[in-house]
Design a protein around this motif. Structure first.
Motif, short mmCIF file in Angstrom:
data_model
loop_
_atom_site.label_atom_id
_atom_site.label_comp_id
_atom_site.label_asym_id
_atom_site.label_seq_id
_atom_site.Cartn_x
_atom_site.Cartn_y
_atom_site.Cartn_z
N LYS A 261 22.44 -29.80 9.50
CA LYS A 261 21.52 -30.92 9.67
C LYS A 261 20.81 -30.83 11.01
N THR A 262 19.62 -31.44 11.07
CA THR A 262 18.89 -31.50 12.33
C THR A 262 19.55 -32.52 13.25
N GLU B 295 18.25 -35.23 14.46
CA GLU B 295 18.00 -36.59 13.98
C GLU B 295 18.90 -36.94 12.81
N GLU B 296 19.13 -35.98 11.91
CA GLU B 296 19.99 -36.24 10.75
C GLU B 296 21.46 -36.35 11.16
N ARG B 297 21.84 -35.58 12.19
CA ARG B 297 23.22 -35.67 12.66
C ARG B 297 23.53 -37.07 13.20
N ALA C 183 22.54 -39.75 12.06
CA ALA C 183 22.77 -40.66 10.95
C ALA C 183 24.09 -40.40 10.23
N ILE C 184 24.53 -39.11 10.17
CA ILE C 184 25.67 -38.77 9.31
C ILE C 184 26.94 -38.47 10.10
N SER D 92 27.49 -44.99 9.09
CA SER D 92 26.48 -44.00 8.71
C SER D 92 25.52 -44.54 7.66
N SER E 227 21.33 -44.55 8.28
CA SER E 227 20.45 -43.68 7.53
C SER E 227 19.43 -44.49 6.75
N SER F 255 17.60 -43.28 4.39
CA SER F 255 17.73 -42.89 2.98
C SER F 255 18.93 -43.54 2.33
#
Length: 701
Positions: free
Chosen positions: A162-163, A165-167, A169-170, A219, A223, A225
Motif C-alpha cells: 500500500k501507499t 496514504e493507504e497505510r 488508513a489500514i 481503520s 478509510s 472507501s
C-alpha cells in the motif's frame, strides 16, 4: 478457569457482533462488504460457541475447530480482497485439473486447498481435544499454526503493497488482524512445544480477540472507501466506551484478585476481598469524575468522528438550557457555553445603561467585581473582530491578536482561558470569560465558530429577558399612572360634593338635619380619600372580591348623591341580591353613573335607579342595575366613537375616564355595561352583573 474463558470469549463475540452492524447496514456496493461482514460474523459465532463450551467445561471440540478454520479463512479472504490480488492477469497454472472462471495466484489456490482439507478432516473426525492427544494430534495443531503464519504473511503483504496514504488508513486493521494471527501462532507453538494446551493462554485468547475490535473500527473510520451510512451517536459511543473500559478493568482486577487469592496463603481471601473492593471503589471514583468524563468525550470526538460535535444534539441541549423556566438566565447562558468546551465555570459581563460592562452572573466561578469601560481597547477589539480570544495563546503569542490589549484584571482572573464575545446586531452586548477546560482541548476553527454562534444566541436570549423586564417595569408605571388618573377623577367627584356642601352651609348651617348630612358626607369623604391613598401607595395589591349585597352598595351610592338636584330615586324590585365584587370599586362605578345622569339632567328632570334580576338565556341568573335619566341624551355616533374613549370628555372640567373605568371593571367582573339613548329624551345605563350562585340557588326563580 472455565468461567474466565466464558467471559473472555463472550466479550469477543459481543465486540465482533457490534462491529458487524455498521458493515451490514451501510456497505452496499463496496468490494470489502461481503468479506468483512463474513469475517466478523464467523469470528463472533466462533467466540460465542467457545464461550458456551466453557460453561460446560469443554475446551475444544470439532465444531469450534471447524469454526476456527472458517474464521481464519474469512479473514484471509478479506486480506486478499484488501490486497486487490483476485486476478493475476496471466494464464492459470498448468497443473490445475479444471479451468476456473477467474484467474488466481498459485499461493492463494494452495491456501484454499489447505483450508478445505483441514476443515474436511475436522468435520469427519468429530474429535475432542483429549481424543486428539491420545491419537497424536500434533499434525492438526501444526496445521493451525501454519494457518496463523499464512495470515501474518497476508497482513505483511497488504501493508507493504500500500501507499503511504493507504497505510494511514489500514494500519490499525493490520495491527488488529495481525495481532490475532500472531497470538494464535504463539498459542499453537506453545502447545507443540509442551505437548499440552495451556489453559491460561486459552482463556486470554478471547480478550485478545476483543481488543482487536477497536483497531479494525478505527481503520474503518479512517478509510473513505470504508465509509458507512450507519452512524453511532457520541452519547452511545461515550457510554459504550465507558462500559467496555469498565469491563476490561474489572476483568483485569478480577484476574489480579484471583492471583492474590491463589498465592496469598491464609491471607489470600482477605487480600482478594480488600483488593477487589479498592478496585471497584477506584472505578466508581473515575467514572463519576468530571475530568475523566471530559477527557473521554474529547478523545472520542478526536479519534472516532470527523467533526468535534454532534451539532443537532449540542444545539438542542444549548437551546433547552437557555429556555428553561425560572430566573438566573445569565448562569444558564454561562453553563450552556461552558458545556461546549468542557469548561467547569465562568463569569458573564454585560453592558449596562451607562455603557460600561459589569458582572451580571457567575457560574461555578469567582464573583467578578471589576467593570470594563465600553470604549476600552479590549471591548473595541471584541466588537470589531468578534473573535473568541484564547488568553493562554495571547500570553504566549500576542502577535496573533494584533491590536488587542487585555486588561490586567482579566489576566489575573483565576483559571482564565477563553473570552467569548456576545454579539447582538453587530454590537458587543457582553462577553463571557470561561475557565480552563477539565481536559486539554486544542482550539480549532470548528470550536471557535461554534462558540461565536452560541454567543450570539445567548446574547439574543439575554436581550429578550432585559426587554421583558423593561416592559414589565413600564407596565407597572403605566398601571400606577392609570391608577393615579382614576384617583384624580374620584378626587374631582369628592371636591364637587364638598363644594356643594360648602355652598349650602351658609344657608342651612342652623339646620340640624343639614348638619347631620354634612358630618356624614365629610366622614365618607375622609374614608374615601384614605382608600385612594392606600391604592397609590400599593398597600393593597388586589381588589377584595367578596360576596356582597348589591342593594346596600346602590343605596350608599344614591345617598351620597342625594344633595344634588334632581335628587335620584331608588326602586328595589328584588331585595337580597348578591354579587362578587370589591365594595369600594362597585360603589364608585354606580356613583359615577348616577353623577353623570344628574349632571346631564335639568333640575326639573328625573333620575331613576332600578335594582332587579335579569333573565339571560332563559334563566334569572344576573343582577341588573338600571340608571335612567330624562336629560339631553346622546347620539348613536357619540356612543360608538366617543363615550368609552378615555380622556375624551364634553365637560369643561371632565377627564373622560369615568365611563371607561366603569366598563372596564364591569367587564372584569364578568358583566356588561349597556347604553341606550336618544337625543333630548334621555339615557339609560344598565349594569348587568353575574348573580352570586348561592344566592341564585336559594331564591325562587
Amino acid at each position: 478457569m472455565t468461567n474466565i474463558a466464558a467471559y473472555s470469549y463472550a466479550l469477543a463475540a459481543a465486540g465482533y457482533l457490534l462491529l458487524c452492524l455498521p458493515v451490514l447496514s451501510g456497505w452496499r456496493g463496496r468490494a470489502q462488504r461481503g468479506t468483512l461482514s463474513a469475517a466478523c460474523l464467523l469470528t463472533a459465532l466462533w467466540a460465542a460457541v467457545l464461550a458456551l463450551d466453557a460453561t460446560h467445561d469443554r475446551l475444544w471440540t470439532a465444531l469450534t475447530a471447524s469454526l476456527e478454520v472458517l474464521r481464519d479463512g474469512a479473514w484471509s479472504v478479506f486480506l486478499v480482497a484488501l490486497l486487490g490480488h483476485w486476478r493475476s492477469g496471466g494464464e492459470p497454472p498448468s497443473w490445475l485439473p479444471i479451468r476456473l472462471p477467474f484467474d488466481v495466484r498459485p499461493s492463494l489456490f494452495v491456501a484454499a486447498c489447505a483450508y478445505v482439507l483441514l476443515l474436511g478432516a475436522l468435520l469427519a473426525g468429530h474429535f475432542s481435544f483429549e481424543l486428539l492427544s491420545a491419537l497424536g494430534a500434533m499434525p492438526v495443531v501444526t496445521a493451525f499454526a501454519c494457518l496463523a503464519v499464512y495470515g501474518m504473511l497476508l497482513v505483511e503483504q497488504v501493508y507493504r503493497n500500500k501507499t503511504i496514504e493507504e497505510r494511514w488508513a489500514i494500519k490499525f486493521a493490520c495491527l488488529g488482524i495481525g495481532g490475532m494471527f500472531a497470538y494464535d501462532f504463539y498459542l499453537y507453538t506453545n502447545m507443540m512445544l509442551f505437548r499440552e494446551l495451556n489453559p491460561e493462554l486459552w482463556n486470554a485468547r478471547g480478550v485478545i480477540n476483543a481488543l482487536t475490535v477497536p483497531l479494525v473500527a478505527a481503520s474503518m473510520a479512517r478509510s473513505k472507501s470504508w465509509s458507512t451510512s450507519f452512524v453511532v451517536s457520541r452519547r452511545v459511543m461515550f457510554h459504550s466506551a465507558a462500559l467496555f473500559g469498565s469491563a476490561v478493568y474489572l476483568l483485569a482486577m478480577g484476574s489480579a484478585g484471583y492471583y492474590l487469592r491463589f498465592f496469598g496463603g491464609r491471607w489470600g481471601t482477605v487480600m482478594q476481598a480488600g483488593f477487589l473492593f479498592g478496585a471497584v471503589s477506584l472505578l466508581l471514583v473515575i467514572l463519576f469524575s468530571g475530568t475523566f468524563r471530559s477527557w473521554l468525550k474529547v478523545s472520542i470526538s478526536k479519534h472516532f468522528f470527523s467533526y468535534n460535535y454532534d451539532y443537532r444534539e449540542e444545539w438542542m441541549r444549548f437551546t433547552r438550557t437557555l429556555s428553561e423556566r425560572g430566573p438566573n438566565l445569565g448562569d444558564r447562558a454561562i453553563q450552556a457555553m461552558a458545556a461546549l468546551v468542557e469548561s467547569p465555570g465562568g463569569t458573564l459581563w454585560q453592558r449596562n445603561e451607562a455603557g460600561r460592562y459589569e458582572p451580571r452572573a457567575s457560574w461555578h466561578g469567582p464573583e467578578g467585581g471589576v467593570t470594563e469601560p465600553g470604549n476600552s481597547p479590549f471591548c473595541r477589539f471584541l466588537e470589531s473582530s468578534q473573535w473568541v480570544v484564547d488568553l493562554d495563546e495571547f500570553v504566549a503569542r500576542p502577535d496573533k491578536y494584533e491590536g488587542l490589549a487585555v486588561p490586567d484584571w482579566l489576566l489575573e482572573y483565576p483559571r482564565r482561558w477563553l473570552v467569548v464575545p456576545l454579539i447582538l446586531h453587530e454590537k458587543l452586548f457582553g462577553f463571557v470569560v470561561l475557565q480552563r477546560a477539565r481536559s486539554p482541548l486544542k482550539l480549532n476553527w470548528e470550536i471557535t465558530d461554534l462558540l461565536e454562534i452560541a454567543g450570539s444566541q445567548a446574547a439574543g436570549h439575554l436581550a429578550q429577558e432585559d426587554a421583558a423586564n423593561a416592559l414589565m417595569v413600564a407596565r407597572q408605571f403605566e398601571s400606577f399612572n392609570r391608577m393615579s388618573t382614576f384617583v384624580v377623577h374620584d378626587l374631582k367627584n369628592l371636591v364637587a360634593q364638598l363644594s356643594l356642601m360648602n355652598a349650602n352651609a351658609e344657608k342651612h348651617k342652623d339646620n340640624p338635619e343639614f348638619q347631620r348630612d354634612m358630618l356624614e358626607t365629610l366622614n365618607h369623604s375622609v374614608q374615601k380619600m384614605k382608600l385612594l391613598l392606600q391604592k397609590l401607595s400599593r398597600t393593597e395589591n388586589a381588589d377584595k372580591k367578596l360576596p356582597l349585597a348589591v342593594e346596600q352598595v346602590v343605596r350608599q351610592a344614591v345617598a351620597l348623591k342625594s344633595a344634588f338636584e334632581p335628587r335620584p330615586q331608588l326602586v328595589v324590585e328584588v331585595p337580597g341580591l348578591q354579587v362578587v365584587a370589591d365594595r369600594e370599586r362597585l360603589e364608585r362605578v354606580v356613583g359615577h353613573l348616577i353623577q353623570n345622569a344628574i349632571e346631564a339632567t335639568p333640575r326639573d328632570g328625573h333620575v331613576m335607579i332600578r335594582l332587579g334580576r335579569r333573565d339571560t338565556d332563559g334563566q334569572l341568573d344576573a343582577v341588573e342595575i338600571e340608571i335612567t335619566d330624562t336629560g339631553e341624551g346622546m347620539s348613536e355616533e357619540f356612543i360608538r366613537e366617543r363615550l368609552f374613549k378615555p380622556f375624551d370628555s364634553t365637560k369643561s372640567a371632565g377627564m373622560g375616564i369615568g365611563v371607561f373605568e366603569s366598563r372596564e371593571y364591569i367587564t372584569e367582573l364578568g358583566g356588561q355595561l349597556e347604553v341606550s339613548s336618544q337625543p333630548t329624551l334621555g339615557t339609560t345605563f344598565k349594569v348587568v352583573l353575574p348573580l352570586y350562585r348561592e344566592t341564585a340557588a336559594a331564591m325562587p326563580a
